[in-house]
Design an enzyme around this catalytic site. Structure first.
Site, PDB file in Angstrom:
ATOM      1  N   LYS A 118       0.835  -1.205   0.000  1.00  0.00           N
ATOM      2  CA  LYS A 118       0.000   0.000   0.000  1.00  0.00           C
ATOM      3  C   LYS A 118       0.873   1.259   0.000  1.00  0.00           C
ATOM      4  O   LYS A 118       0.652   2.177  -0.786  1.00  0.00           O
ATOM      5  CB  LYS A 118      -0.862  -0.026   1.261  1.00  0.00           C
ATOM      6  CG  LYS A 118      -1.854   1.107   1.382  1.00  0.00           C
ATOM      7  CD  LYS A 118      -2.481   1.128   2.770  1.00  0.00           C
ATOM      8  CE  LYS A 118      -3.146  -0.195   3.098  1.00  0.00           C
ATOM      9  NZ  LYS A 118      -3.936  -0.113   4.343  1.00  0.00           N
ATOM     10  N   LYS A 130       3.526  -2.169  11.284  1.00  0.00           N
ATOM     11  CA  LYS A 130       2.230  -2.167  11.977  1.00  0.00           C
ATOM     12  C   LYS A 130       2.478  -2.583  13.425  1.00  0.00           C
ATOM     13  O   LYS A 130       3.452  -3.276  13.700  1.00  0.00           O
ATOM     14  CB  LYS A 130       1.278  -3.176  11.311  1.00  0.00           C
ATOM     15  CG  LYS A 130      -0.184  -2.943  11.633  1.00  0.00           C
ATOM     16  CD  LYS A 130      -0.827  -1.929  10.721  1.00  0.00           C
ATOM     17  CE  LYS A 130      -2.205  -1.534  11.211  1.00  0.00           C
ATOM     18  NZ  LYS A 130      -2.900  -0.668  10.261  1.00  0.00           N
ATOM     19  N   ASP A 170      -5.186   3.244  14.168  1.00  0.00           N
ATOM     20  CA  ASP A 170      -5.926   2.181  13.475  1.00  0.00           C
ATOM     21  C   ASP A 170      -7.092   1.865  14.408  1.00  0.00           C
ATOM     22  O   ASP A 170      -7.462   2.722  15.236  1.00  0.00           O
ATOM     23  CB  ASP A 170      -5.023   0.951  13.240  1.00  0.00           C
ATOM     24  CG  ASP A 170      -5.660  -0.099  12.318  1.00  0.00           C
ATOM     25  OD1 ASP A 170      -5.714   0.134  11.106  1.00  0.00           O
ATOM     26  OD2 ASP A 170      -6.116  -1.152  12.802  1.00  0.00           O
TER      27      ASP A 170
END
Ligand code: NDP
Length: 450
Positions: A118, A130, A170
């Protein structure tokens, strides 16, 4: 030919599964990428010789740590913290933090792996990462969330920095959490830097960052529709979730003339046949961001229908925007959507469709925008926040929005370039995977065996 590819994919996946046992979401994310990439790599053997895919499925670094904190009754609580530093070939690690009780190593590795592709697609210089924790902010007081964030950052700060690794939000990590995390980083390191994105505007944030993922998913949908000479006006849209991504996807859809008829949370969904307008959306923002209540309350207030424990995919629509979580659309849901005439899926969430559901979308030849392309607006605007932090100059709302829009147009073009099939159908899965792969792979080759 197809059988040889299947064999090779199976062989590759067997190794990934053996090395990463029990990490089903990670296996799922890798399988999808490998299926699209193998034929391309076969045609470009330099990637095979350099074992790029084999390297890409191995994180550069995995950090796992204890997060002890005191709850309001003075009891000690212990959670687990993670940061996956997946790939830094094209820039510092970049990707969100998720606080949710389901968080584990496999889920974060899937998200970090997707993030690499991405971030490459955005055209900005960002590697992939992440992180997060199995901490559940739901039902916790502000003070408990603050103490947790301070403990989490006390450990994480050793491994991140504005040129090393720049986390963001997130699921479960919004403006409140980013504030507490940033405060603790600043206090320990004694530096005011762009180490996190999603900051508030008064202390280094970017305008449009909260809106970016949702807006981007709608801009991407608009581009997909253009390929069929259509637009968003008057279209019926089903949206899932009611958090950050859903809220702003809904706002942009309303602005562009579409009618949003559903929203959900993990308890159920609401169906408002009249459509959600600006006033109703303002109520949702207050309900979810300030009062932190349940979506059911919307149904009570506006006399809409509420479906307890269900997802909205059975509602008739033109467009679907899954914006809640992974694997929220299964094969049956996908069939139901297609049967009811839905012809566009733009994924605000990461991997919201199971592999079987994706198969249904591709076989039906509907417009299907996978998360790594359709929701890249969030990280793109994080990249723009990093740029503004480096320049120490804020851009206007219009400027950031124009750049976000252009990035989504560019990502769409990349997907068309690498994903258009012989019959003219645009396979956005293939396009996003190949388009995201090339830049990272070439950088890895140029940088040697590292
Ligand atoms: P939020 O925490 O703001 O909202 C999440 C929403 O999804 C809530 O309505 C939540 O309901 C619902 N949800 C979460 N888990 C589940 C579940 N297991 N089953 C059903 N519903 C669930 O998160 P975001 O809006 O930020 O993120 C949503 C998705 O978008 C995620 O997949 C995320 O990875 C992705 N994404 C987010 C980006 C961002 O910029 N924020 C960028 C790119 C992708 P409840 O409150 O009941 O838990």
């Amino acid at each position: 030919m197809a059988e040889i590819f299947d064999l090779k994919v199976n062989e590759f996946m067997a190794k990934v599964i053996a090395k990463n046992p029990g990490e089903s979401e990670f296996h799922q994310a890798v399988q999808e990428v490998v299926e699209s990439l193998f034929p391309f790599i076969e045609e470009n053997p330099k990637y095979q010789h350099a074992k790029i895919l084999e390297r890409m499925v191995e994180p550069e670094r995995v950090l796992m740590f204890r997060v002890p904190w005191l709850d309001d009754s003075g009891q000690i609580q212990i959670n687990r913290g993670f940061r996956i530093q997946m790939n830094s070939a094209i820039g510092p690690y970049k990707g969100g933090l998720r606080f949710h009780p389901t968080v584990n190593l496999g889920i974060l590795k899937f998200l970090a792996f997707e993030q690499v592709f991405k971030n490459s697609l955005t055209t900005l210089p960002m590697g992939g990462g992440k992180g997060g924790s199995d901490f559940d902010p739901k039902g916790k007081s502000d003070n408990e969330v603050m103490r947790f964030c301070q403990s989490f950052m006390t450990e994480l700060q050793r491994f991140i920095g504005p040129d090393t690794d720049v986390p963001a939000g997130d699921i479960g990590v919004g403006g409140r959490e980013i504030g507490y995390l940033y405060g603790q980083y600043k206090r320990i390191r004694n530096e005011f830097t762009g180490v996190l994105t999603g900051k508030a505007i008064e202390w280094g944030g970017s305008l449009i960052r909260p809106e970016a993922t949702g807006y981007g998913a709608v801009y991407f949908a608009e581009e997909m529709l253009k390929t069929r000479k259509m637009d968003l006006k008057g279209k019926i849209a089903v949206v899932s979730g009611s958090g950050n991504v859903s809220q702003f996807a809904t706002q942009k859809l309303i602005q562009m003339g579409a009618k949003v008829v559903t929203l959900s949370d993990s308890s159920g969904f609401i169906y408002d046949a009249e459509g959600i307008d600006d006033e109703k959306l303002a109520y949702i923002l207050h309900l979810k961001n300030v009062r932190r209540g349940r979506i059911k309350e919307y149904a009570d207030k506006y006399n809409a229908k509420y479906f307890d424990g269900q997802t909205p995919w059975g509602i008739k629509c033109d467009l679907a925007f899954p914006c809640a979580t992974q694997n929220e659309i299964n094969e049956d849901d996908a069939r139901e959507l297609v049967k009811n005439g839905c012809y566009l899926i733009s994924e605000g969430a990461n991997m919201p469709s199971t592999p079987e559901a994706v198969e249904v979308f591709l076989e039906s030849k509907i417009l299907y925008g996978p998360g790594k392309a359709a929701n890249a607006g969030g990280v793109s605007t994080s990249g723009l926040e990093m740029t503004q932090n480096s320049m120490r100059l804020p851009w206007t709302r219009e400027e950031v929005d124009a750049r976000l829009h252009q990035i989504m147009v560019n990502i769409h073009e990349t997907c068309v370039k690498y994903g258009t099939e012989k019959d003219g159908y645009i396979n956005y899965v293939k396009g996003a995977n190949i388009g995201g792969f090339i830049k990272v792979a070439d950088a890895m080759i140029a940088q040697g065996v590292v």
